[in-house]
Scaffold this motif. Sequence first.
Motif, PDB file in Angstrom:
ATOM      1  N   VAL A 287       0.909  22.066   1.728  1.00  0.00           N
ATOM      2  CA  VAL A 287       0.373  20.806   2.210  1.00  0.00           C
ATOM      3  C   VAL A 287       0.984  19.455   1.519  1.00  0.00           C
ATOM      4  O   VAL A 287       1.393  18.765   1.846  1.00  0.00           O
ATOM      5  N   GLY A 288       0.881  19.784  -0.039  1.00  0.00           N
ATOM      6  CA  GLY A 288       1.512  18.751  -0.793  1.00  0.00           C
ATOM      7  C   GLY A 288       2.987  18.386  -0.514  1.00  0.00           C
ATOM      8  O   GLY A 288       3.357  17.362  -0.410  1.00  0.00           O
ATOM      9  N   ALA A 289       3.594  19.613  -0.447  1.00  0.00           N
ATOM     10  CA  ALA A 289       5.101  19.604  -0.139  1.00  0.00           C
ATOM     11  C   ALA A 289       5.542  18.843   1.151  1.00  0.00           C
ATOM     12  O   ALA A 289       6.411  17.919   1.268  1.00  0.00           O
ATOM     13  N   VAL A 290       4.639  19.164   2.000  1.00  0.00           N
ATOM     14  CA  VAL A 290       4.943  18.507   3.503  1.00  0.00           C
ATOM     15  C   VAL A 290       4.510  17.065   3.474  1.00  0.00           C
ATOM     16  O   VAL A 290       5.361  16.373   3.910  1.00  0.00           O
ATOM     17  N   ARG A 291       3.550  16.792   2.814  1.00  0.00           N
ATOM     18  CA  ARG A 291       3.172  15.238   2.777  1.00  0.00           C
ATOM     19  C   ARG A 291       4.226  14.497   1.960  1.00  0.00           C
ATOM     20  O   ARG A 291       4.519  13.300   2.091  1.00  0.00           O
ATOM     21  N   ARG A 292       4.863  15.070   0.858  1.00  0.00           N
ATOM     22  CA  ARG A 292       5.684  14.548   0.118  1.00  0.00           C
ATOM     23  C   ARG A 292       7.053  14.173   0.984  1.00  0.00           C
ATOM     24  O   ARG A 292       7.659  13.041   0.921  1.00  0.00           O
ATOM     25  N   ARG A 293       7.411  15.315   1.850  1.00  0.00           N
ATOM     26  CA  ARG A 293       8.382  14.996   2.653  1.00  0.00           C
ATOM     27  C   ARG A 293       8.175  14.150   3.360  1.00  0.00           C
ATOM     28  O   ARG A 293       9.157  13.206   3.883  1.00  0.00           O
TER      29      ARG A 293
ATOM     30  N   GLY B 167       0.775  -1.182  -0.017  1.00  0.00           N
ATOM     31  CA  GLY B 167      -0.106   0.052  -0.145  1.00  0.00           C
ATOM     32  C   GLY B 167       0.810   1.452  -0.134  1.00  0.00           C
ATOM     33  O   GLY B 167       0.233   2.408   0.038  1.00  0.00           O
ATOM     34  N   VAL B 168       2.125   1.169  -0.026  1.00  0.00           N
ATOM     35  CA  VAL B 168       2.852   2.211  -0.081  1.00  0.00           C
ATOM     36  C   VAL B 168       3.110   2.667  -1.579  1.00  0.00           C
ATOM     37  O   VAL B 168       3.452   1.991  -2.300  1.00  0.00           O
ATOM     38  N   ALA B 169       3.050   4.089  -1.655  1.00  0.00           N
ATOM     39  CA  ALA B 169       3.431   4.796  -2.956  1.00  0.00           C
ATOM     40  C   ALA B 169       4.471   4.551  -3.567  1.00  0.00           C
ATOM     41  O   ALA B 169       5.700   4.610  -2.816  1.00  0.00           O
ATOM     42  N   LYS B 170       4.606   4.198  -4.892  1.00  0.00           N
ATOM     43  CA  LYS B 170       6.069   4.398  -5.310  1.00  0.00           C
ATOM     44  C   LYS B 170       6.792   5.785  -5.205  1.00  0.00           C
ATOM     45  O   LYS B 170       6.065   6.911  -5.136  1.00  0.00           O
ATOM     46  N   PRO B 171       8.154   5.708  -5.225  1.00  0.00           N
ATOM     47  CA  PRO B 171       8.830   6.898  -5.199  1.00  0.00           C
ATOM     48  C   PRO B 171       8.712   7.806  -6.452  1.00  0.00           C
ATOM     49  O   PRO B 171       8.176   7.306  -7.411  1.00  0.00           O
ATOM     50  N   ALA B 172       8.658   9.229  -6.247  1.00  0.00           N
ATOM     51  CA  ALA B 172       8.357  10.055  -7.433  1.00  0.00           C
ATOM     52  C   ALA B 172       9.261   9.644  -8.488  1.00  0.00           C
ATOM     53  O   ALA B 172       8.777   9.899  -9.711  1.00  0.00           O
ATOM     54  N   ALA B 173      10.543   9.470  -8.395  1.00  0.00           N
ATOM     55  CA  ALA B 173      11.490   9.033  -9.337  1.00  0.00           C
ATOM     56  C   ALA B 173      11.107   7.781 -10.097  1.00  0.00           C
ATOM     57  O   ALA B 173      11.435   7.598 -11.622  1.00  0.00           O
ATOM     58  N   ASP B 174      10.390   6.755  -9.492  1.00  0.00           N
ATOM     59  CA  ASP B 174       9.909   5.466 -10.189  1.00  0.00           C
ATOM     60  C   ASP B 174       8.575   5.710 -10.827  1.00  0.00           C
ATOM     61  O   ASP B 174       8.226   4.702 -11.625  1.00  0.00           O
ATOM     62  N   GLN B 175       7.695   6.879 -10.587  1.00  0.00           N
ATOM     63  CA  GLN B 175       6.350   6.896 -11.187  1.00  0.00           C
ATOM     64  C   GLN B 175       6.688   7.525 -12.443  1.00  0.00           C
ATOM     65  O   GLN B 175       7.203   8.311 -12.839  1.00  0.00           O
ATOM     66  N   PRO B 176       5.724   6.846 -13.604  1.00  0.00           N
ATOM     67  CA  PRO B 176       5.863   7.536 -15.134  1.00  0.00           C
ATOM     68  C   PRO B 176       5.117   8.750 -15.056  1.00  0.00           C
ATOM     69  O   PRO B 176       4.287   9.250 -14.184  1.00  0.00           O
ATOM     70  N   ARG B 177       5.778   9.676 -15.874  1.00  0.00           N
ATOM     71  CA  ARG B 177       5.135  10.905 -16.086  1.00  0.00           C
ATOM     72  C   ARG B 177       3.693  11.155 -16.122  1.00  0.00           C
ATOM     73  O   ARG B 177       3.226  10.183 -17.345  1.00  0.00           O
ATOM     74  N   PRO B 178       2.620  11.544 -15.850  1.00  0.00           N
ATOM     75  CA  PRO B 178       1.447  11.467 -16.092  1.00  0.00           C
ATOM     76  C   PRO B 178       1.040  11.915 -17.519  1.00  0.00           C
ATOM     77  O   PRO B 178       1.585  12.930 -18.067  1.00  0.00           O
TER      78      PRO B 178
END
Length: 503
Positions: A494-500, A34-45
Amino acid sequence: MSHTTEEIPQNDHDPTGTTTGTATGEPDSGRPDGVAKPAADQPRPARSWEAVRHLLVRLHFYAGVLVAPFLLVAAVTGLAYTFTPQLDQLVYGDRLRVERVGDEPRPLAEQIAAARAAHPEGTTASVITPAGPEDTTRVVLAVPELGENQRTVFVDPYTAEVRGELTTWFGSTPLTTWLDDLHRNLHLGETGRLYSEVAASWLWVAVAGGLVLWIGRSRGQRAKSARGVLLPDRKARGVRRTRSWHAATGVWLALALLFLSATGLTWSGYAGERFGRLLDAANGNAPALDTALPGAKAPAEGHSEHAGHGGSGDKTADADPAGFDAALTAARAAGLGGTVVVTPAADAASAWTVAQNDNVWPVHYDRVAVDVAGGGEITARTYWADHPALSKLSKLGVQGHMGVLFGVVNQIVLALVALGLTAVIVWGYRMWWQRRPTRDDRRALAGRAPERGAWRRLPLPVLVLGIPAVIALGWALPLLGVTLAGFLVVDVVVGAVRRRRTA
């Protein structure tokens, strides 16, 4: 009422709170843990037109959650203001109405003399003739210590008996003025006016976005018919039932809400100033009545004289009561019927003015300038029929917004709209609560916001055209622009804090 996860559809982008994936509204990572992939591993939307709908979902959600309290206050206070004509009659009926209707009204000079005998303070600013046979004449006095308010003396037109007086604000009774201030600024002055302008600025955004989302959803998931858009789905249960009532009621109210939003903005603080510029640029203002008397010289500053009386400059001489009768007679002969406002000349070089004040459709707003000293000659005139289209629309819109344009029918419609908007807002918050996570390991007081980042998947044409359009709207509706920018800043933080935290 709680929900099980089976009640909430998967991959359902809903303006009421949750979006794709799980019942909590969190994106499904597709991984067993259930853990989201790291940003680097996610394909560009990928860009798609479906992202437009996702962006509308998020915008409608924030407009509903954050702006709905302002809309709710505006609806409740507007509902109270709608019935001010009846409330005025209930509270001030002994002053507004005559006990017995006579054959012919007394001359205005006699009525004014009675009013001035009872209230010698100040000067006579204007006289408002009765709107109907059972109404009193209103003698409006300018009293310096009242500031922008006036003292209105109510006189029986048949007996010249003074029925009472009230401190009024541009003709409004104290009760109407209090409710008007409550609706416009919550009795907080210019700062309080921000609330009503925020509500009016966002109302059309919430309505337009909700219409697009509901019509698109109904065509995709329900019968492709008007019934699927206009009527709630009574077979639905839980959040779907609440959403159905919320959306269907919003459709029925849409035109009225858009009208209230547009007309409310025309006399708001910041957007109203922009609208004034538009009227100036388009020559859409009402024509001014020329009150200058032909051949008369304006009095020199500091040496003004009024009605042949020398003035010291500290006090203005009162107008001759007989002049009101002369001005009224000339105006009636020129065709001005109904209730009128007779205003004395500002100085010896100016004419008296008589203006129609019939606000109920069909309206009458003709005005004439009368040279009372010159035998009642009409020196200038403006016709309602000659007003520019923008001026007419603005004037009629304001009267409709205030509930006077179509009389009692106008009041009933506005009352129903206010009650309907209140219900729509309550249903919206109920949906937010119904979409909350209810599992033992994941509980919350309300549902989560729709997913962010939809703007990164918007088609390029939408971005190219949309960004300048949003900037233009932000200029035309400054409070919409400021609050939208504030939402974006908070959302980014808020998005930056959650990503961090995730990282």
